[in-house]
Design a protein around this motif. Structure first.
Motif, PDB file in Angstrom:
ATOM      1  N   SER A 272      -4.906   4.118  58.672  1.00  0.00           N
ATOM      2  CA  SER A 272      -6.057   4.596  57.895  1.00  0.00           C
ATOM      3  C   SER A 272      -6.335   6.072  58.125  1.00  0.00           C
ATOM      4  CB  SER A 272      -7.305   3.790  58.267  1.00  0.00           C
ATOM      5  OG  SER A 272      -7.127   2.424  57.973  1.00  0.00           O
ATOM      6  N   LEU A 273      -5.842   6.609  59.261  1.00  0.00           N
ATOM      7  CA  LEU A 273      -6.192   7.983  59.628  1.00  0.00           C
ATOM      8  C   LEU A 273      -5.285   8.451  60.754  1.00  0.00           C
ATOM      9  CD1 LEU A 273      -8.686  10.196  59.372  1.00  0.00           C
ATOM     10  CD2 LEU A 273      -9.312   9.238  61.589  1.00  0.00           C
ATOM     11  N   LEU A 274      -5.011   9.743  60.766  1.00  0.00           N
ATOM     12  CA  LEU A 274      -4.354  10.388  61.906  1.00  0.00           C
ATOM     13  C   LEU A 274      -5.312  11.389  62.524  1.00  0.00           C
ATOM     14  CD1 LEU A 274      -1.831  11.233  63.661  1.00  0.00           C
ATOM     15  CD2 LEU A 274      -1.469  13.021  61.939  1.00  0.00           C
ATOM     16  N   LEU A 275      -5.407  11.364  63.855  1.00  0.00           N
ATOM     17  CA  LEU A 275      -6.108  12.392  64.610  1.00  0.00           C
ATOM     18  C   LEU A 275      -5.091  13.026  65.536  1.00  0.00           C
ATOM     19  CD1 LEU A 275      -8.520  13.938  65.799  1.00  0.00           C
ATOM     20  CD2 LEU A 275      -9.009  11.928  67.220  1.00  0.00           C
ATOM     21  N   SER A 276      -4.898  14.339  65.431  1.00  0.00           N
ATOM     22  CA  SER A 276      -3.834  14.966  66.220  1.00  0.00           C
ATOM     23  C   SER A 276      -4.096  16.437  66.448  1.00  0.00           C
ATOM     24  CB  SER A 276      -2.485  14.808  65.510  1.00  0.00           C
ATOM     25  OG  SER A 276      -2.356  15.728  64.445  1.00  0.00           O
ATOM     26  N   ASN A 277      -3.298  16.997  67.364  1.00  0.00           N
ATOM     27  CA  ASN A 277      -3.177  18.441  67.472  1.00  0.00           C
ATOM     28  C   ASN A 277      -2.361  18.951  66.292  1.00  0.00           C
ATOM     29  OD1 ASN A 277      -4.414  19.088  70.134  1.00  0.00           O
ATOM     30  ND2 ASN A 277      -2.806  17.738  70.923  1.00  0.00           N
ATOM     31  N   ASP A 278      -2.328  20.272  66.152  1.00  0.00           N
ATOM     32  CA  ASP A 278      -1.497  20.881  65.119  1.00  0.00           C
ATOM     33  C   ASP A 278      -0.050  20.819  65.567  1.00  0.00           C
ATOM     34  OD1 ASP A 278      -0.420  22.378  63.041  1.00  0.00           O
ATOM     35  OD2 ASP A 278      -0.765  24.259  64.108  1.00  0.00           O
ATOM     36  N   THR A 279       0.672  19.825  65.092  1.00  0.00           N
ATOM     37  CA  THR A 279       2.069  19.644  65.454  1.00  0.00           C
ATOM     38  C   THR A 279       2.763  18.934  64.307  1.00  0.00           C
ATOM     39  OG1 THR A 279       3.531  18.888  67.242  1.00  0.00           O
ATOM     40  CG2 THR A 279       1.674  17.444  66.644  1.00  0.00           C
ATOM     41  N   GLY A 280       4.037  18.601  64.481  1.00  0.00           N
ATOM     42  CA  GLY A 280       4.826  18.068  63.378  1.00  0.00           C
ATOM     43  C   GLY A 280       4.242  16.851  62.701  1.00  0.00           C
ATOM     44  N   VAL A 281       3.617  15.961  63.469  1.00  0.00           N
ATOM     45  CA  VAL A 281       3.080  14.735  62.887  1.00  0.00           C
ATOM     46  C   VAL A 281       1.951  15.032  61.911  1.00  0.00           C
ATOM     47  CG1 VAL A 281       1.378  14.280  64.704  1.00  0.00           C
ATOM     48  CG2 VAL A 281       2.383  12.374  63.449  1.00  0.00           C
ATOM     49  N   ALA A 282       1.248  16.152  62.096  1.00  0.00           N
ATOM     50  CA  ALA A 282       0.188  16.522  61.154  1.00  0.00           C
ATOM     51  C   ALA A 282       0.775  16.824  59.777  1.00  0.00           C
ATOM     52  CB  ALA A 282      -0.587  17.727  61.678  1.00  0.00           C
ATOM     53  N   HIS A 283       1.918  17.486  59.741  1.00  0.00           N
ATOM     54  CA  HIS A 283       2.590  17.754  58.467  1.00  0.00           C
ATOM     55  C   HIS A 283       3.157  16.472  57.881  1.00  0.00           C
ATOM     56  CE1 HIS A 283       2.144  22.018  59.252  1.00  0.00           C
ATOM     57  NE2 HIS A 283       2.683  21.834  60.447  1.00  0.00           N
ATOM     58  N   LEU A 284       3.575  15.562  58.751  1.00  0.00           N
ATOM     59  CA  LEU A 284       4.065  14.266  58.294  1.00  0.00           C
ATOM     60  C   LEU A 284       2.953  13.494  57.578  1.00  0.00           C
ATOM     61  CD1 LEU A 284       6.583  12.454  58.332  1.00  0.00           C
ATOM     62  CD2 LEU A 284       5.789  11.537  60.522  1.00  0.00           C
ATOM     63  N   GLN A 289       0.577  11.453  52.605  1.00  0.00           N
ATOM     64  CA  GLN A 289      -0.759  11.321  52.006  1.00  0.00           C
ATOM     65  C   GLN A 289      -1.670  10.422  52.835  1.00  0.00           C
ATOM     66  OE1 GLN A 289      -0.538  10.449  47.792  1.00  0.00           O
ATOM     67  NE2 GLN A 289       1.150  11.857  47.481  1.00  0.00           N
ATOM     68  N   VAL A 290      -1.574  10.568  54.153  1.00  0.00           N
ATOM     69  CA  VAL A 290      -2.428   9.839  55.078  1.00  0.00           C
ATOM     70  C   VAL A 290      -3.563  10.767  55.508  1.00  0.00           C
ATOM     71  CG1 VAL A 290      -2.556   8.719  57.343  1.00  0.00           C
ATOM     72  CG2 VAL A 290      -0.531   8.406  55.893  1.00  0.00           C
ATOM     73  N   PRO A 291      -4.812  10.368  55.370  1.00  0.00           N
ATOM     74  CA  PRO A 291      -5.927  11.226  55.792  1.00  0.00           C
ATOM     75  C   PRO A 291      -5.781  11.640  57.253  1.00  0.00           C
ATOM     76  CG  PRO A 291      -6.741   9.368  54.535  1.00  0.00           C
ATOM     77  CD  PRO A 291      -5.285   9.098  54.777  1.00  0.00           C
ATOM     78  N   SER A 292      -6.204  12.864  57.562  1.00  0.00           N
ATOM     79  CA  SER A 292      -6.022  13.356  58.925  1.00  0.00           C
ATOM     80  C   SER A 292      -7.129  14.307  59.334  1.00  0.00           C
ATOM     81  CB  SER A 292      -4.664  14.065  59.057  1.00  0.00           C
ATOM     82  OG  SER A 292      -4.630  15.251  58.282  1.00  0.00           O
ATOM     83  N   VAL A 293      -7.346  14.344  60.642  1.00  0.00           N
ATOM     84  CA  VAL A 293      -8.187  15.356  61.274  1.00  0.00           C
ATOM     85  C   VAL A 293      -7.294  16.042  62.296  1.00  0.00           C
ATOM     86  CG1 VAL A 293     -10.248  15.834  62.636  1.00  0.00           C
ATOM     87  CG2 VAL A 293     -10.270  13.970  60.958  1.00  0.00           C
ATOM     88  N   VAL A 294      -7.137  17.344  62.157  1.00  0.00           N
ATOM     89  CA  VAL A 294      -6.199  18.092  62.985  1.00  0.00           C
ATOM     90  C   VAL A 294      -6.933  19.210  63.709  1.00  0.00           C
ATOM     91  CG1 VAL A 294      -4.041  19.399  63.031  1.00  0.00           C
ATOM     92  CG2 VAL A 294      -4.356  17.575  61.341  1.00  0.00           C
ATOM     93  N   MET A 331     -15.043  10.015  60.723  1.00  0.00           N
ATOM     94  CA  MET A 331     -15.877   8.984  60.110  1.00  0.00           C
ATOM     95  C   MET A 331     -16.075   9.259  58.616  1.00  0.00           C
ATOM     96  SD  MET A 331     -16.490   6.776  62.424  1.00  0.00           S
ATOM     97  CE  MET A 331     -16.649   6.540  64.202  1.00  0.00           C
ATOM     98  N   LYS A 332     -16.246  10.508  58.255  1.00  0.00           N
ATOM     99  CA  LYS A 332     -16.406  10.859  56.846  1.00  0.00           C
ATOM    100  C   LYS A 332     -15.165  10.482  56.047  1.00  0.00           C
ATOM    101  CE  LYS A 332     -19.540  14.828  57.407  1.00  0.00           C
ATOM    102  NZ  LYS A 332     -19.635  16.311  57.279  1.00  0.00           N
ATOM    103  N   LEU A 333     -13.990  10.778  56.590  1.00  0.00           N
ATOM    104  CA  LEU A 333     -12.753  10.456  55.891  1.00  0.00           C
ATOM    105  C   LEU A 333     -12.578   8.950  55.739  1.00  0.00           C
ATOM    106  CD1 LEU A 333     -10.133  12.997  57.292  1.00  0.00           C
ATOM    107  CD2 LEU A 333     -10.991  12.839  54.953  1.00  0.00           C
ATOM    108  N   LEU A 334     -12.870   8.219  56.797  1.00  0.00           N
ATOM    109  CA  LEU A 334     -12.731   6.771  56.737  1.00  0.00           C
ATOM    110  C   LEU A 334     -13.726   6.160  55.753  1.00  0.00           C
ATOM    111  CD1 LEU A 334     -12.163   6.055  60.522  1.00  0.00           C
ATOM    112  CD2 LEU A 334     -10.484   5.781  58.685  1.00  0.00           C
ATOM    113  N   ALA A 335     -14.934   6.696  55.719  1.00  0.00           N
ATOM    114  CA  ALA A 335     -15.938   6.205  54.771  1.00  0.00           C
ATOM    115  C   ALA A 335     -15.521   6.511  53.340  1.00  0.00           C
ATOM    116  CB  ALA A 335     -17.288   6.834  55.085  1.00  0.00           C
ATOM    117  N   TYR A 336     -14.925   7.663  53.143  1.00  0.00           N
ATOM    118  CA  TYR A 336     -14.482   8.075  51.813  1.00  0.00           C
ATOM    119  C   TYR A 336     -13.425   7.128  51.267  1.00  0.00           C
ATOM    120  CZ  TYR A 336     -12.741  11.081  48.073  1.00  0.00           C
ATOM    121  OH  TYR A 336     -12.372  11.578  46.852  1.00  0.00           O
TER     122      TYR A 336
END
Length: 341
Positions: A272-284, A289-294, A331-336
């Motif tokens: 449902s969501l990715l939370l990560s540092n700025d690294t390769g998985v964020a671009h993945l 098209q997976v919502p993310s917080v980076v 939380m905003k992304l998940l609610a959206y």
């Protein structure tokens, strides 16, 4: 008509792209790779890159016909230098008689002189304008490197400079049945898919990362809303992942060190969501098209961040000194998405 066809007097048949970098760097260049293939559908296009990228070329067979491993070159930090292998590599490349070599490594310092040694009939790319070394091999085919441009747009602009039509800035990451099989063979898979889950990726190649304690608090906040927390990472990042898990109050599942790029992509695509540092998985996540917080600790989101602010949130390290802002955006992304949070 593109510049290569104009200068050569014929449509290029043998093209090599030099981009010997990490996964996120290659993903950011996919829109340019896509445009290159559409411009030259019958050409044999090779990617010269780091050893790991053999998998990348296999996945993007629609754009590349061949992977050529890069053995390193003096001054380029991404690959340890083996002088004898580099000399042999240059000799082999000269024997290929490429029609075109594209320098998509960076601003051109050090590397422009090297790509000329590959002996192509036409060589193109960037040249530096804000560096002591301002070597421009050919003003017709080398554009000034735009340092403030977004990385995705930068490479699309290069295609346009060369007269190659472009389509859009969208990333992509093709997934396969083999990726699914490897993901579903993970020991934790049956637990992962029991309910909606989020992926937390606390590692990264940057020397500075968001603290493990902050990741743990953010993960707990998501777990408290009923999400399974899946911790991801490479094998060298397993210790970082374990630090996060040990500081969490809720249970978490870890697939760190157990996935390759494709199976990680499959897991991420189901999340449902990715939370990560700025690294390769964020671009993945962007490509899938997976919502993310980076969280950006060293790089600039204006240059490396997602281009879709509705699906993705970028937060600078200075704005994330405690986890609350990150939790709020997640939380905003998940609610959206319509999930109850």
């Amino acid at each position: 008509m593109d510049k290569f066809t104009c200068l050569l007097g014929y449509t290029p048949e043998r093209i090599a792209v030099f981009r010997a970098l990490k996964v996120g760097d290659l993903l950011c260049a996919v829109p340019a790779f896509r445009a290159l293939r559409r411009a030259f559908p019958n050409a044999h296009i090779s990617l010269i890159s780091l050893p790991w990228a053999e998998e990348f070329v296999g996945r993007y067979a629609a754009y590349f016909d061949e992977f050529i491993p890069f053995p390193g070159y003096p001054g380029l930090p991404e690959q340890a230098l083996d002088a004898s292998r580099t000399i042999a590599f240059l000799q082999e490349m000269q024997g290929r008689n490429f029609d075109v070599v594209l320098q998509m490594q960076g601003n051109g310092t050090i590397v422009n002189a090297m790509v000329l040694l590959l002996g192509a009939k036409a060589t193109a790319g960037y040249y530096p304008t804000q560096h002591a070394e301002q070597f421009c091999p050919d003003e017709r085919l080398f554009m000034p490197y735009p340092p403030d441009e977004h990385e995705v747009k930068r490479h699309v602009r290069l295609m346009e400079f060369l007269g190659i039509p472009t389509q859009d800035f969208s990333l992509e990451f093709p997934l396969t049945k083999a990726d699914a099989r490897r993901a579903e063979a993970l020991s934790a898979w049956s637990e992962i898919i029991q309910q909606p889950f989020v992926c937390i990726h606390p590692g990264g190649i940057s020397a500075r990362r968001w603290p493990a304690s902050h990741f743990a608090k953010a993960a707990d906040a998501l777990a408290a809303q009923g999400y399974t927390v899946v911790l991801t990472g490479t094998q060298p990042e397993e210790q970082t992942v374990e630090e996060v898990r040990q500081q969490m109050h809720y249970p978490a599942l870890s697939v760190a060190g157990a996935t390759d790029l494709g199976s990680l992509g499959w897991v991420l695509r189901k999340s449902s969501l990715l939370l990560s540092n700025d690294t390769g998985v964020a671009h993945l996540a962007v490509a899938l098209q997976v919502p993310s917080v980076v969280i950006y600790t060293t790089s600039r989101p204006e240059e490396w961040g997602p281009l879709n602010p509705q699906r993705h949130r970028t937060i600078r390290e200075a704005e994330a000194t405690d986890p609350e802002r990150v939790i709020e955006e997640a939380m905003k992304l998940l609610a959206y998405q319509g999930f109850e949070v």
